[in-house]
Scaffold this active site. Structure first.
Site, PDB file in Angstrom:
ATOM      1  N   ARG A  16       6.156  -7.198   5.596  1.00 33.87           N
ATOM      2  CA  ARG A  16       6.971  -7.717   4.537  1.00 33.87           C
ATOM      3  C   ARG A  16       7.558  -9.049   4.974  1.00 33.87           C
ATOM      4  NH1 ARG A  16       6.422  -2.428   4.008  1.00 33.87           N
ATOM      5  NH2 ARG A  16       6.780  -1.422   1.826  1.00 33.87           N
ATOM      6  N   ARG A  42     -10.313   3.634   1.291  1.00 32.02           N
ATOM      7  CA  ARG A  42      -9.126   4.142   0.626  1.00 32.02           C
ATOM      8  C   ARG A  42      -8.589   3.755  -0.824  1.00 32.02           C
ATOM      9  NH1 ARG A  42      -4.614   3.195   5.087  1.00 32.02           N
ATOM     10  NH2 ARG A  42      -3.202   4.191   3.969  1.00 32.02           N
ATOM     11  N   GLN A  49       4.050   1.355  -0.998  1.00 33.26           N
ATOM     12  CA  GLN A  49       3.187   0.108  -0.976  1.00 33.26           C
ATOM     13  C   GLN A  49       2.939  -0.411  -2.376  1.00 33.26           C
ATOM     14  OE1 GLN A  49      -0.365   1.328   1.061  1.00 33.26           O
ATOM     15  NE2 GLN A  49       0.781   1.487   2.869  1.00 33.26           N
ATOM     16  N   ASP A  52       4.407   9.223   7.739  1.00 34.28           N
ATOM     17  CA  ASP A  52       3.813   8.684   8.719  1.00 34.28           C
ATOM     18  C   ASP A  52       4.017   9.598  10.028  1.00 34.28           C
ATOM     19  OD1 ASP A  52       2.599   6.745   7.156  1.00 34.28           O
ATOM     20  OD2 ASP A  52       4.134   5.234   7.836  1.00 34.28           O
ATOM     21  N   LYS A 109      -4.820   8.627   4.130  1.00 31.48           N
ATOM     22  CA  LYS A 109      -4.022   7.671   5.207  1.00 31.48           C
ATOM     23  C   LYS A 109      -5.244   7.260   5.847  1.00 31.48           C
ATOM     24  CE  LYS A 109       0.013   7.793   3.819  1.00 31.48           C
ATOM     25  NZ  LYS A 109       0.632   6.726   2.970  1.00 31.48           N
TER      26      LYS A 109
HETATM   27  C1  S3P Z   1       4.213   1.986   4.001  1.00 34.69           C
HETATM   28  C2  S3P Z   1       4.287   2.847   3.214  1.00 34.69           C
HETATM   29  C3  S3P Z   1       3.705   4.289   3.378  1.00 34.69           C
HETATM   30  C4  S3P Z   1       3.174   4.560   4.752  1.00 34.69           C
HETATM   31  C5  S3P Z   1       2.594   3.347   5.309  1.00 34.69           C
HETATM   32  C6  S3P Z   1       3.356   2.113   5.333  1.00 34.69           C
HETATM   33  C7  S3P Z   1       4.581   0.599   3.796  1.00 34.69           C
HETATM   34  O1  S3P Z   1       2.604   4.372   2.348  1.00 34.69           O
HETATM   35  O2  S3P Z   1       2.224   5.734   5.001  1.00 34.69           O
HETATM   36  O3  S3P Z   1       2.314   3.597   6.532  1.00 34.69           O
HETATM   37  O4  S3P Z   1       5.013  -0.142   4.662  1.00 34.69           O
HETATM   38  O5  S3P Z   1       5.115   0.457   2.501  1.00 34.69           O
HETATM   39  P1  S3P Z   1       2.543   4.622   0.894  1.00 34.69           P
HETATM   40  O6  S3P Z   1       3.539   3.638   0.343  1.00 34.69           O
HETATM   41  O7  S3P Z   1       1.219   4.410   0.308  1.00 34.69           O
HETATM   42  O8  S3P Z   1       3.047   6.392   0.772  1.00 34.69           O
END
Ligand code: S3P
Length: 440
Positions: A30, A130, A178, A324, A351
């Site tokens: 970010r 994915r 995400q 995670d 994942k």
């Molecule tokens: C993350 C969100 C998670 C996580 C990933 C990092 C992020 O995924 O599993 O390793 O940095 O926003 P999801 O938002 O798809 O659950």
């Protein structure tokens, strides 16, 4: 990482260690993206110099952001000066490669959807298998023109035509930080107010960081709104240590009586600390000392003293906040007395690997008593683990979780193809040596 790309783990007794884990992966992605959109230079300290996060920085460079790097040593923390473009990205000359990173691809998709130029995002075989439909759907509703051109339907490479975006109110079907972040970042480039509504809480780093950069957001219950056309105000950031990386050592110390571990300057954002809550429920002795609170990301130290652990149930709204950490929590479950049940975690199947399958297979190979479910697993703990030769299926968290399992197994555990660890944790091998898991 060693050139042979495998780790040979030996069983250890208790250990005493002080560790500092590398910068947070989610926050680093970010920081690269939002600083690149800001109205001036931003110094990011303790940026995670892992493959995933370097790919996101490189992507921003391809979009016209200039970056100056400095690094103390090969695996050490990195400082990067990101020269923000005041939301003025430029057309990349070729395809942008996100490597293994779902976060990199999905967040970058949010900003590329609303540009005036064409672009393409791709990644490695794992990333190109994915699901991207989850971001394509809301972005298309905003007026984006993008196509998933991968071999598998709905998968990358993603090709963007670049379009003016309109605002939407999006009710997310999956609890995903995400997806939320992709829509909020696209909202910055859209006309009007974009709102995302999440089914349950997910990590809130995007919201915190946008606020740090002076972006006005609206919060109402589980809804977050952003008004388009705002420009992030340049600021400096110090990335805290990654609690997802700390989790490996938390379990290594918590499950071994006599061990003592201190982890300094780790992120303690409440949307990420569910792993600590679960370990506490399992009987772990963990003390949290906050060192910075208030605006931005809460940070602090964690101190652990080993004890006997017992099983617990992990399900429901807790899942997104420890998604995670489930591979290493499953290892903790195998080391604990009683039963650990993990449910509602079907997201694990999409994942970096199908983490339900890969965790179950590797636990079985080490002699654990585990049953696979569609959305999780049940582990009957307390069975002695034995060493095995394990694949990590190209998945960094599987490689690290089973390195920790190896510390508790009888005989040698060999983890094959460990190069993937570099996607999130440069220096893991050195830290494993510090706790005695590999010969000095
Ligand atoms: C993350 C969100 C998670 C996580 C990933 C990092 C992020 O995924 O599993 O390793 O940095 O926003 P999801 O938002 O798809 O659950």
């Amino acid at each position: 990482m060693s050139s042979s790309n495998l780790l040979k783990i030996r069983p250890t007794e208790h250990f005493s260690a002080d560790l500092t884990v590398p910068g947070d992966k989610s926050i680093s992605h970010r920081a690269a993206i939002i600083a690149g959109l800001a109205n001036g230079p931003c110094l990011i300290s303790n940026y995670l110099a892992s493959e995933d996060c370097l790919n996101t920085l490189r992507a921003m460079e391809r979009l016209g952001v200039s970056c100056e790097y400095s690094k103390a040593n090969q695996d050490g923390p990195m400082e990067v000066m990101v020269h923000g473009t005041s939301m003025g990205l430029s057309s990349p000359s070729s395809t942008i490669d996100c490597g293994n990173s779902g976060t990199g691809m999905r967040l970058l998709a949010g900003i590329l959807a609303g540009q005036k130029f064409e672009s393409t995002l791709t990644g490695d075989d794992s990333l190109c298998s994915r699901p991207m439909g989850r971001i394509i759907k809301p972005l298309e509703r905003m007026g984006a023109q993008l196509e998933a051109t991968g071999k598998t339907e709905g998968c990358a490479p993603l090709v963007f035509q670049g379009r003016a975006l309109n605002s939407i109110h999006y009710i997310m079907p999956v609890a995903s930080a995400q997806v939320k972040s992709a829509v909020l970042l696209a909202g910055l480039f859209a006309q009007g107010k974009t709102t995302v509504e999440q089914p349950s809480e997910t990590r809130d780093h995007t919201e915190r960081m946008l606020s740090d950069f002076g972006i006005q957001l609206g919060f109402e219950g589980n809804k977050i709104s952003i008004e388009g056309g705002q420009i992030p105000k340049a600021t400096n950031l110090d990335v805290p240590g990654d609690i997802s990386s700390a989790a490996f050592w938390l379990v290594a110390a918590a499950a071994r009586e006599g061990s003592r571990l201190k982890i300094r300057k780790v992120g303690l954002n409440p949307t990420r600390t569910a792993v600590v809550n679960v370990l506490l429920r399992m009987g772990a002795k963990i003390q949290e000392t906050a060192t910075s609170q208030g605006e931005g990301e809460p940070t602090g130290d964690l101190e652990v003293h080993g004890s006997e652990l017992h099983g617990t149930d992990i399900s429901g709204k807790e899942i997104p906040n420890l998604i995670d950490e489930i591979p290493i929590l499953a290892v903790a479950g195998a080391l604990a007395r009683g039963t650990m049940t993990i449910r509602d975690a079907g997201e694990l199947r999409v994942k970096e690997s199908d983490r339900i399958r890969t965790v179950v297979d590797n636990l079985l190979a080490m002699g654990a008593n585990v049953t696979e479910h569609d959305d999780g697993m049940t582990i009957k703990g307390g069975v002695n683990l034995h060493g095995a030769s394990l694949d990590c299926f190209g998945d960094h968290r599987i490689a690290m979780a089973f390195s920790i399992a190896g510390l508790f197994a009888e005989g040698e555990t060999v983890i094959l193809n460990t190069e993937c660890i570099a996607t999130s944790y440069p220096g893991f091998e050195e830290d494993l040596r510090t706790v005695g898991g590999i010969r000095p």
